[in-house]
Design a protein around this motif. Sequence first.
Motif, PDB file in Angstrom:
ATOM      1  N   ALA A 226       0.819  -1.213   0.000  1.00  0.00           N
ATOM      2  CA  ALA A 226       0.000   0.000   0.000  1.00  0.00           C
ATOM      3  C   ALA A 226       0.856   1.269   0.000  1.00  0.00           C
ATOM      4  CB  ALA A 226      -0.931   0.007   1.210  1.00  0.00           C
ATOM      5  N   LEU A 227       2.022   1.223   0.664  1.00  0.00           N
ATOM      6  CA  LEU A 227       2.886   2.404   0.712  1.00  0.00           C
ATOM      7  C   LEU A 227       3.394   2.756  -0.676  1.00  0.00           C
ATOM      8  CD1 LEU A 227       5.098   1.650   3.870  1.00  0.00           C
ATOM      9  CD2 LEU A 227       2.906   2.868   3.765  1.00  0.00           C
ATOM     10  N   GLY A 228       3.916   1.745  -1.379  1.00  0.00           N
ATOM     11  CA  GLY A 228       4.433   1.980  -2.720  1.00  0.00           C
ATOM     12  C   GLY A 228       3.353   2.428  -3.679  1.00  0.00           C
ATOM     13  N   SER A 229       2.177   1.811  -3.548  1.00  0.00           N
ATOM     14  CA  SER A 229       1.066   2.158  -4.421  1.00  0.00           C
ATOM     15  C   SER A 229       0.641   3.605  -4.208  1.00  0.00           C
ATOM     16  CB  SER A 229      -0.110   1.218  -4.141  1.00  0.00           C
ATOM     17  OG  SER A 229      -1.225   1.575  -4.930  1.00  0.00           O
ATOM     18  N   GLN A 230       0.522   4.012  -2.951  1.00  0.00           N
ATOM     19  CA  GLN A 230       0.065   5.363  -2.660  1.00  0.00           C
ATOM     20  C   GLN A 230       1.099   6.403  -3.076  1.00  0.00           C
ATOM     21  OE1 GLN A 230      -2.490   5.955   0.686  1.00  0.00           O
ATOM     22  NE2 GLN A 230      -1.329   7.722   1.391  1.00  0.00           N
ATOM     23  N   TYR A 231       2.389   6.088  -2.896  1.00  0.00           N
ATOM     24  CA  TYR A 231       3.417   7.044  -3.308  1.00  0.00           C
ATOM     25  C   TYR A 231       3.359   7.280  -4.813  1.00  0.00           C
ATOM     26  CZ  TYR A 231       7.790   9.378  -4.287  1.00  0.00           C
ATOM     27  OH  TYR A 231       8.713  10.278  -4.745  1.00  0.00           O
ATOM     28  N   CYS A 232       3.287   6.208  -5.599  1.00  0.00           N
ATOM     29  CA  CYS A 232       3.244   6.385  -7.051  1.00  0.00           C
ATOM     30  C   CYS A 232       1.947   7.056  -7.496  1.00  0.00           C
ATOM     31  CB  CYS A 232       3.439   5.040  -7.758  1.00  0.00           C
ATOM     32  SG  CYS A 232       5.177   4.540  -7.883  1.00  0.00           S
ATOM     33  N   GLN A 233       0.842   6.793  -6.805  1.00  0.00           N
ATOM     34  CA  GLN A 233      -0.392   7.504  -7.104  1.00  0.00           C
ATOM     35  C   GLN A 233      -0.231   9.003  -6.857  1.00  0.00           C
ATOM     36  OE1 GLN A 233      -3.516   5.678  -4.808  1.00  0.00           O
ATOM     37  NE2 GLN A 233      -3.406   3.745  -5.918  1.00  0.00           N
ATOM     38  N   SER A 234       0.478   9.345  -5.790  1.00  0.00           N
ATOM     39  CA  SER A 234       0.733  10.753  -5.494  1.00  0.00           C
ATOM     40  C   SER A 234       1.582  11.400  -6.581  1.00  0.00           C
ATOM     41  CB  SER A 234       1.428  10.882  -4.134  1.00  0.00           C
ATOM     42  OG  SER A 234       0.597  10.420  -3.096  1.00  0.00           O
ATOM     43  N   MET A 235       2.593  10.682  -7.048  1.00  0.00           N
ATOM     44  CA  MET A 235       3.436  11.215  -8.118  1.00  0.00           C
ATOM     45  C   MET A 235       2.626  11.413  -9.401  1.00  0.00           C
ATOM     46  SD  MET A 235       6.416  11.802  -6.890  1.00  0.00           S
ATOM     47  CE  MET A 235       7.404  12.025  -8.372  1.00  0.00           C
ATOM     48  N   ARG A 236       1.726  10.487  -9.680  1.00  0.00           N
ATOM     49  CA  ARG A 236       0.890  10.635 -10.872  1.00  0.00           C
ATOM     50  C   ARG A 236      -0.073  11.818 -10.719  1.00  0.00           C
ATOM     51  NH1 ARG A 236       1.265   4.921 -10.921  1.00  0.00           N
ATOM     52  NH2 ARG A 236      -0.588   4.670  -9.613  1.00  0.00           N
ATOM     53  N   ALA A 237      -0.600  12.015  -9.521  1.00  0.00           N
ATOM     54  CA  ALA A 237      -1.512  13.139  -9.295  1.00  0.00           C
ATOM     55  C   ALA A 237      -0.813  14.468  -9.521  1.00  0.00           C
ATOM     56  CB  ALA A 237      -2.082  13.071  -7.878  1.00  0.00           C
ATOM     57  N   LEU A 238       0.454  14.541  -9.136  1.00  0.00           N
ATOM     58  CA  LEU A 238       1.220  15.776  -9.325  1.00  0.00           C
ATOM     59  C   LEU A 238       1.708  15.928 -10.755  1.00  0.00           C
ATOM     60  CD1 LEU A 238       3.265  15.693  -5.999  1.00  0.00           C
ATOM     61  CD2 LEU A 238       1.350  17.189  -6.548  1.00  0.00           C
ATOM     62  N   ASP A 239       1.830  14.791 -11.467  1.00  0.00           N
ATOM     63  CA  ASP A 239       2.146  14.784 -12.902  1.00  0.00           C
ATOM     64  C   ASP A 239       3.446  15.524 -13.235  1.00  0.00           C
ATOM     65  OD1 ASP A 239       1.743  14.104 -15.570  1.00  0.00           O
ATOM     66  OD2 ASP A 239       0.560  15.900 -15.993  1.00  0.00           O
ATOM     67  N   ARG A 240       4.518  15.176 -12.507  1.00  0.00           N
ATOM     68  CA  ARG A 240       5.793  15.823 -12.783  1.00  0.00           C
ATOM     69  C   ARG A 240       6.908  14.833 -13.148  1.00  0.00           C
ATOM     70  NH1 ARG A 240       4.126  18.708  -8.175  1.00  0.00           N
ATOM     71  NH2 ARG A 240       3.494  20.854  -8.619  1.00  0.00           N
TER      72      ARG A 240
END
Length: 316
Positions: A226-240
């Motif tokens: 869940a930690l890895g999944s949420q981190y990458c979701q956050s990176m995708r949300a920021l789209d950088r």
Amino acid sequence: MWLKTLKKQAFLLIVVLGTFTGQVFASNVKMADEQNLQVYLEQVIGQGKARNYKNLDELNRVSAWIKEQMRLLGVPCHYQNFTANQQIYRNVVCSLNVGRADRVIVGAHYDVFGDQDGADDNASGVAGVIETARILAEQKSKLPNNVDFVFYSLEEPPFSKTEQMGSYVHAKSVQSQKDKIKGVYILEMIGYFDENLVQEYPAGLKWVYPQHGNFIAAVSNLQSYALGSQYCQSMRALDRLECQRFIAPAFVSGMEFSDHLNYWKFGIPSMMITDTGSFRNKHYHSKTDTLKTLNLAKMANVVDGLVYSLLTPIQP
């Protein structure tokens, strides 16, 4: 048929609303500052001896600077002393207490291997943790958990994968509280990016992941999925910056080369955020691992993703 259509429409509505909420939320997060990162990097690297296990004075200089810098950010710290080779070394443990029952841990090691600057390995991780602390201290009313920021000594050889690692000492000290620890985020080399190089991988992974070296990796085991999944979701949300997830047990070579491993040993969910280290950065463990090789803008992106993730309750 109508039921499938209804379910599909409901799913799309959830996605749209989730995306909109994420964009609004992300716009309210104060982002990482490249100039701050540069100052932190310069202070950690210093101008004297290398901060390896033989140069205790330099390790103490760095740990004292970290403790004072965190104090200035409003995050109190203490030293966690431990003995190795009949010398006293110390972790720096800092707590941002917002009155929650649970907590997360964000950590990075500050020592180096040999006589080198260790800009990417791992002044970059230390700088990332400090900048994360700065932003979260300003946003603490929004935090769903207390946050501990931990800076470890003795991650590098000859102590790596031993019980004398600073992170092993810390992980052991919190094992009795592990039910209250939602997760551990380890920053291990977060500053080297090159879209033109050919990215290397542990055996068997190159067929699955990108060939370029312009992404950040989230390394976890099944317990910390869940930690890895949420981190990458956050990176995708920021789209950088592209984020790639790696899920593997500790025995897979290349997945276990940092402090997250010690939390795995005690059954505490933990992940590593990394530019993939020696699989990308050919300056690894050499005198050419200097500040000028780092991409501060993309380091800031990595920190932004972590901040965004930590401000979001961890989903099981």
